[in-house]
Design a protein around this motif. Structure first.
Motif, PDB file in Angstrom:
ATOM      1  N   UNK A  66       0.829  -1.210   0.000  1.00 37.43           N
ATOM      2  CA  UNK A  66       0.000   0.000   0.000  1.00 37.43           C
ATOM      3  C   UNK A  66       0.862   1.259   0.000  1.00 37.43           C
ATOM      4  N   UNK A  67       1.912   1.235   0.801  1.00 39.24           N
ATOM      5  CA  UNK A  67       2.802   2.397   0.850  1.00 39.24           C
ATOM      6  C   UNK A  67       3.484   2.614  -0.506  1.00 39.24           C
ATOM      7  N   UNK A  68       3.906   1.510  -1.127  1.00 38.36           N
ATOM      8  CA  UNK A  68       4.522   1.628  -2.453  1.00 38.36           C
ATOM      9  C   UNK A  68       3.527   2.200  -3.458  1.00 38.36           C
ATOM     10  N   UNK A  69       2.289   1.718  -3.399  1.00 42.03           N
ATOM     11  CA  UNK A  69       1.244   2.222  -4.292  1.00 42.03           C
ATOM     12  C   UNK A  69       0.987   3.706  -4.037  1.00 42.03           C
ATOM     13  N   UNK A  70       0.994   4.082  -2.775  1.00 42.62           N
ATOM     14  CA  UNK A  70       0.740   5.473  -2.390  1.00 42.62           C
ATOM     15  C   UNK A  70       1.801   6.398  -2.978  1.00 42.62           C
ATOM     16  N   UNK A  71       3.060   6.068  -2.752  1.00 45.92           N
ATOM     17  CA  UNK A  71       4.137   6.939  -3.229  1.00 45.92           C
ATOM     18  C   UNK A  71       4.275   6.906  -4.758  1.00 45.92           C
ATOM     19  N   UNK A  72       3.953   5.774  -5.369  1.00 46.69           N
ATOM     20  CA  UNK A  72       3.992   5.693  -6.834  1.00 46.69           C
ATOM     21  C   UNK A  72       2.923   6.583  -7.447  1.00 46.69           C
ATOM     22  N   UNK A  73       1.766   6.647  -6.804  1.00 45.06           N
ATOM     23  CA  UNK A  73       0.677   7.473  -7.330  1.00 45.06           C
ATOM     24  C   UNK A  73       1.040   8.947  -7.285  1.00 45.06           C
ATOM     25  N   UNK A  74       1.794   9.337  -6.272  1.00 44.17           N
ATOM     26  CA  UNK A  74       2.247  10.729  -6.197  1.00 44.17           C
ATOM     27  C   UNK A  74       3.048  11.112  -7.438  1.00 44.17           C
ATOM     28  N   UNK A  75       3.813  10.191  -7.967  1.00 43.84           N
ATOM     29  CA  UNK A  75       4.684  10.497  -9.105  1.00 43.84           C
ATOM     30  C   UNK A  75       3.914  10.703 -10.403  1.00 43.84           C
ATOM     31  N   UNK A  76       2.675  10.212 -10.443  1.00 44.86           N
ATOM     32  CA  UNK A  76       1.913  10.309 -11.698  1.00 44.86           C
ATOM     33  C   UNK A  76       0.663  11.175 -11.566  1.00 44.86           C
ATOM     34  N   UNK A  77       0.474  11.840 -10.438  1.00 50.04           N
ATOM     35  CA  UNK A  77      -0.750  12.610 -10.236  1.00 50.04           C
ATOM     36  C   UNK A  77      -0.865  13.781 -11.208  1.00 50.04           C
ATOM     37  N   UNK A  78      -2.119  14.108 -11.574  1.00 48.91           N
ATOM     38  CA  UNK A  78      -2.373  15.296 -12.400  1.00 48.91           C
ATOM     39  C   UNK A  78      -2.974  16.418 -11.557  1.00 48.91           C
ATOM     40  N   UNK A  79      -2.911  16.258 -10.229  1.00 49.97           N
ATOM     41  CA  UNK A  79      -3.342  17.268  -9.253  1.00 49.97           C
ATOM     42  C   UNK A  79      -4.847  17.540  -9.324  1.00 49.97           C
ATOM     43  N   UNK A  80      -5.582  16.518  -9.722  1.00 54.18           N
ATOM     44  CA  UNK A  80      -7.033  16.678  -9.763  1.00 54.18           C
ATOM     45  C   UNK A  80      -7.628  16.365  -8.393  1.00 54.18           C
ATOM     46  N   UNK A  81      -8.892  16.754  -8.236  1.00 53.88           N
ATOM     47  CA  UNK A  81      -9.572  16.448  -6.987  1.00 53.88           C
ATOM     48  C   UNK A  81      -9.784  14.938  -6.832  1.00 53.88           C
ATOM     49  N   UNK A  82      -9.953  14.259  -7.942  1.00 54.49           N
ATOM     50  CA  UNK A  82     -10.109  12.804  -7.894  1.00 54.49           C
ATOM     51  C   UNK A  82      -8.828  12.153  -7.367  1.00 54.49           C
ATOM     52  N   UNK A  83      -7.681  12.664  -7.836  1.00 52.75           N
ATOM     53  CA  UNK A  83      -6.395  12.141  -7.348  1.00 52.75           C
ATOM     54  C   UNK A  83      -6.225  12.422  -5.860  1.00 52.75           C
ATOM     55  N   UNK A  84      -6.654  13.593  -5.435  1.00 50.47           N
ATOM     56  CA  UNK A  84      -6.548  13.949  -4.015  1.00 50.47           C
ATOM     57  C   UNK A  84      -7.382  12.998  -3.164  1.00 50.47           C
ATOM     58  N   UNK A  85      -8.581  12.671  -3.640  1.00 47.01           N
ATOM     59  CA  UNK A  85      -9.438  11.746  -2.890  1.00 47.01           C
ATOM     60  C   UNK A  85      -8.823  10.346  -2.855  1.00 47.01           C
ATOM     61  N   UNK A  86      -8.242   9.927  -3.989  1.00 46.66           N
ATOM     62  CA  UNK A  86      -7.621   8.599  -4.049  1.00 46.66           C
ATOM     63  C   UNK A  86      -6.448   8.500  -3.074  1.00 46.66           C
ATOM     64  N   UNK A  87      -5.601   9.508  -3.042  1.00 48.71           N
ATOM     65  CA  UNK A  87      -4.471   9.510  -2.108  1.00 48.71           C
ATOM     66  C   UNK A  87      -4.948   9.538  -0.659  1.00 48.71           C
ATOM     67  N   UNK A  88      -6.005  10.267  -0.416  1.00 44.50           N
ATOM     68  CA  UNK A  88      -6.545  10.347   0.942  1.00 44.50           C
ATOM     69  C   UNK A  88      -7.062   8.983   1.405  1.00 44.50           C
ATOM     70  N   UNK A  89      -7.750   8.269   0.502  1.00 44.37           N
ATOM     71  CA  UNK A  89      -8.246   6.935   0.835  1.00 44.37           C
ATOM     72  C   UNK A  89      -7.099   5.951   1.053  1.00 44.37           C
ATOM     73  N   UNK A  90      -6.076   6.051   0.196  1.00 40.82           N
ATOM     74  CA  UNK A  90      -4.911   5.187   0.358  1.00 40.82           C
ATOM     75  C   UNK A  90      -4.233   5.423   1.703  1.00 40.82           C
ATOM     76  N   UNK A  91      -4.074   6.687   2.052  1.00 40.38           N
ATOM     77  CA  UNK A  91      -3.432   7.010   3.328  1.00 40.38           C
ATOM     78  C   UNK A  91      -4.264   6.497   4.499  1.00 40.38           C
TER      79      UNK A  91
END
Length: 672
Positions: free
Chosen positions: A461-486
């Motif tokens: 999960x942590x690997x998935x979390x940090x990998x997603x940061x590298x590809x984010x487009x700074x959308x609200x959907x991405x913010x919600x996804x990162x929040x759920x992962x965390x």
């Protein structure tokens, strides 16, 4: 007589024709050519066994042949090669120990060792020759890896007799195991290999004392008592433990401790009773298998005699003998015998009733296995001691099978559906049984597997979390996804803290800088909303100037969207925020207006200025725009007059169009 004379002559000829000084060099594996003679006496006939550093040969003692004792001429020799510089080599020391601690032992069940010899860099022990196989080889040939009870009794009784003789002479074998028990073709049983024996005898040869360190490395861990492994003083109970392990293995086909070093096993652990071993025999064998020396039998003879007596226990034999004696000696003796019979019978009936209760309890527990460890403890209230151990051993398999199925379910969840609670619930449930089955390798294995999978999933999960940061487009959907992962990561690891790597922080810094350079206020506003969505503490690496740009972008975009902004007057235009982005552009445009003359240059400046006014919805009455637009209109009107004087109709249309555009924009911005 003629035959003996002929044999003596042949042996003498053999000795004369062979160069006794010529000994083949030993390659790895210790192999010598057949016919090699050692010490001018021992002829190697063929190799009959081989270890890592030594080999065993069938040997013919030529002196015995010359002496007329043909039957004694066939012996065995264990040979090891030691470099001259290694006179205290471990293997050589063990050979010396084997010879000196064994050659004084004379017993039908101990392999006779004759002497210890040296020929150059070869060291060897001569010993009795046995044609047959080891107990280990015999068991290996059995499909179920176990022997019939009658055969086990014969073998163990013989081994016990040999070990008892050794113990009475102050020698503890210390390495009793199936491969050190030989069975001849005629059925003789021999205990061999006293190389690791620990003796009370101060054995010396040619004034050289045995190196006591030689015995500490040769024993087999799977059969060694904890005390032998810990190098505690030798005791007959050490050999009792080893022999008990062999009995367990021969009858059940399994090693009582799964061949693990006993030094790694908890002292309270008791192996499960195999179905092949009756209850009374098990009570004896279990004592012999105890990991605590003081709880084991201190005598081989006592252990073995009780073990086999328990198999055919006749509880009433003594009673009936007493009755017979009573009839002869008188009424009082008869009454005593009868009372003894009644007491004995009552005791055994009580024992049988207790056994019946145990069986009923086991059947009940197996039919309805407890839901958890607390329930099991409750149902076992009042069941203590050996009785409790018997019941637990009987239901252990069923409970562990149930836990295995539960563990399989936990490990079978998909990555999308698995929750920390699935793992934690099982671990808490299964851990409750650790106190009940403290030395169950299967239970410990299940807990380790589930715990390992839990940790692996948390890391994933942590690997998935940090990998997603590298590809984010700074959308609200991405913010919600990162929040759920965390949030999910925190359920696995409550102390988890987000630490963004240099690659991620560099990417974010570059994105912000690019948006600022291009006056991309919508991108900046999106990044700012993303920051608020995932949490500002993660962005403490942003510079003050970048934070200012993000804040100004929000003010401008909120105004453009018709939203309320943080000013004294909700409808006030955020001129300062707008100037943050267009100030330099305005300066450049104002500077170029002074030198404008060509129509195309005027059109370019006009378009740039109109784009700023339109994009940022700058009010017509804004002091910033009033001045620059006035200057541009003056230039355009002056150029329009010029074209009219010259009659340049096409240019007139172009310049007039630019003037009209500015007036139209000013009119619409005034409405705003």
């Amino acid at each position: 007589m003629e035959l003996d004379k002929k044999r003596k002559m042949e042996a003498a000829t053999d000795l004369k024709n062979i160069d006794t000084q010529k000994i083949e060099q030993l390659p790895s594996g210790i192999q010598l050519a057949e016919g090699t003679i050692l010490l001018g006496r021992y002829m190697l006939m063929r190799q009959i066994g081989q270890g890592g550093t030594s080999s065993v040969y069938r040997v013919r003692d030529m002196l015995a042949v010359l002496g007329g004792d043909e039957s004694e001429s066939h012996i065995a020799a264990k040979i090891v090669k030691v470099p001259p510089a290694s006179a205290s080599n471990h293997e050589q020391q063990m050979m010396l120990r084997e010879a000196l601690t064994t050659r004084h032992l004379a017993h039908p069940n101990i392999l006779k060792v004759y002497d210890y010899h040296q020929d150059g860099d070869l060291y060897f022990v001569t010993m009795e020759l046995i044609e047959g196989e080891s107990l280990a080889d015999l068991v290996a040939r059995k499909p179920n890896k176990k022997l019939a009870y009658k055969q086990v009794k014969a073998i163990i009784s013989a081994v016990a007799a040999g070990l008892t003789e050794a113990h009475q002479n102050g020698v503890i074998h210390s390495d009793v195991k199936p491969s050190n028990i030989l069975i001849s073709e005629s059925g003789e049983i021999k205990v061999i290999d006293f190389a690791t024996a620990r003796s009370y005898i101060d054995a010396r040869v040619k004034g050289q004392k045995i190196d006591d360190g030689a015995n500490y490395y040769g024993f087999t861990l799977a059969y060694a008592s904890p005390q032998t492994i810990a190098d505690e003083p030798a005791s007959p109970s050490d050999d009792v433990f080893s022999l008990a392990c062999i009995v367990y293995e021969l009858l059940s086909g399994k090693h009582p401790y799964a061949r693990k070093p006993t030094s790694t096993i908890a002292k309270k652990y008791v192996p499960p009773r195999p179905k092949e071993i009756g209850l009374f025999q098990w009570l004896v064998l279990r004592k012999g298998l105890s990991l605590v020396a003081s709880k084991r039998y201190s005598s081989i003879n006592e252990f073995v005699s009780r073990l086999f007596f328990a198999k055919n226990l006749l509880p009433y034999a003594t009673v009936f003998t007493g009755i017979a004696v009573g009839l002869v000696l008188g009424v009082s003796s008869l009454i005593s015998a009868v009372n003894a019979y009644i007491d004995t019978r009552s005791a055994h009936e009580s024992a049988y009733q207790q056994l019946s209760y145990q069986q009923q309890l086991v059947s009940s527990l197996l039919a309805n296995l407890p839901e958890n460890s607390a329930s099991l403890v409750q149902r076992l209230q009042g069941v203590e001691g050996a009785e409790r151990q018997v019941v637990l051993a009987s239901i252990k398999g069923g409970i562990l099978d149930k836990l295995s199925a539960q563990a399989k379910n936990v490990l079978g969840y998909s990555a999308a559906s698995v929750q920390a609670s699935h793992f934690d619930s099982f671990l808490a449930h299964a851990s409750g049984y650790k106190a009940i089955f403290p030395d169950s390798n299967k239970l410990l294995g299940l807990l380790a597997d589930v715990e390992s999978e839990r940790n692996a999933y948390a890391l994933g999960l942590q690997h998935q979390y940090y990998s997603f940061w590298q590809t984010t487009n700074f959308s609200q959907a991405d913010a919600r996804h990162l929040d759920l992962l965390q949030e999910k990561i925190l359920s696995f690891d409550p102390v988890f803290e987000v630490v963004l790597g240099a690659d991620v922080t560099s990417m974010i810094l570059n994105k912000v800088d690019d948006a600022i350079a291009n006056n991309n206020i919508s991108q900046l506003a999106q990044i700012n909303a993303f920051i608020n969505g995932v949490g500002k503490p993660h962005f403490e690496f942003l510079l003050p100037e970048q934070l200012r740009a993000l804040s100004n972008a929000v003010l401008v975009t909120n105004y453009l969207a018709g939203l309320k902004i943080d000013t004294a007057d909700a409808g006030e235009y955020p001129i300062e925020a707008t100037l943050y982005f267009i100030k330099e552009d305005l300066k450049a445009l104002e500077s170029s207006i002074a030198d404008l003359w060509f129509d195309k240059d005027m059109a370019a400046v006009s378009d740039s200025l109109l784009a700023l006014v339109t994009d940022f919805a700058i009010p017509a009455d804004s002091p910033v725009m009033t001045s620059i637009q006035q200057k541009l209109l003056e230039k355009l009107e002056g150029k329009l007059k010029f074209h009219k004087r010259k009659g340049n109709s096409e240019s007139i249309v172009v310049i007039q169009g630019l003037i009209d555009k500015h007036k139209a924009v000013n009119s619409s911005q005034a409405v705003l």
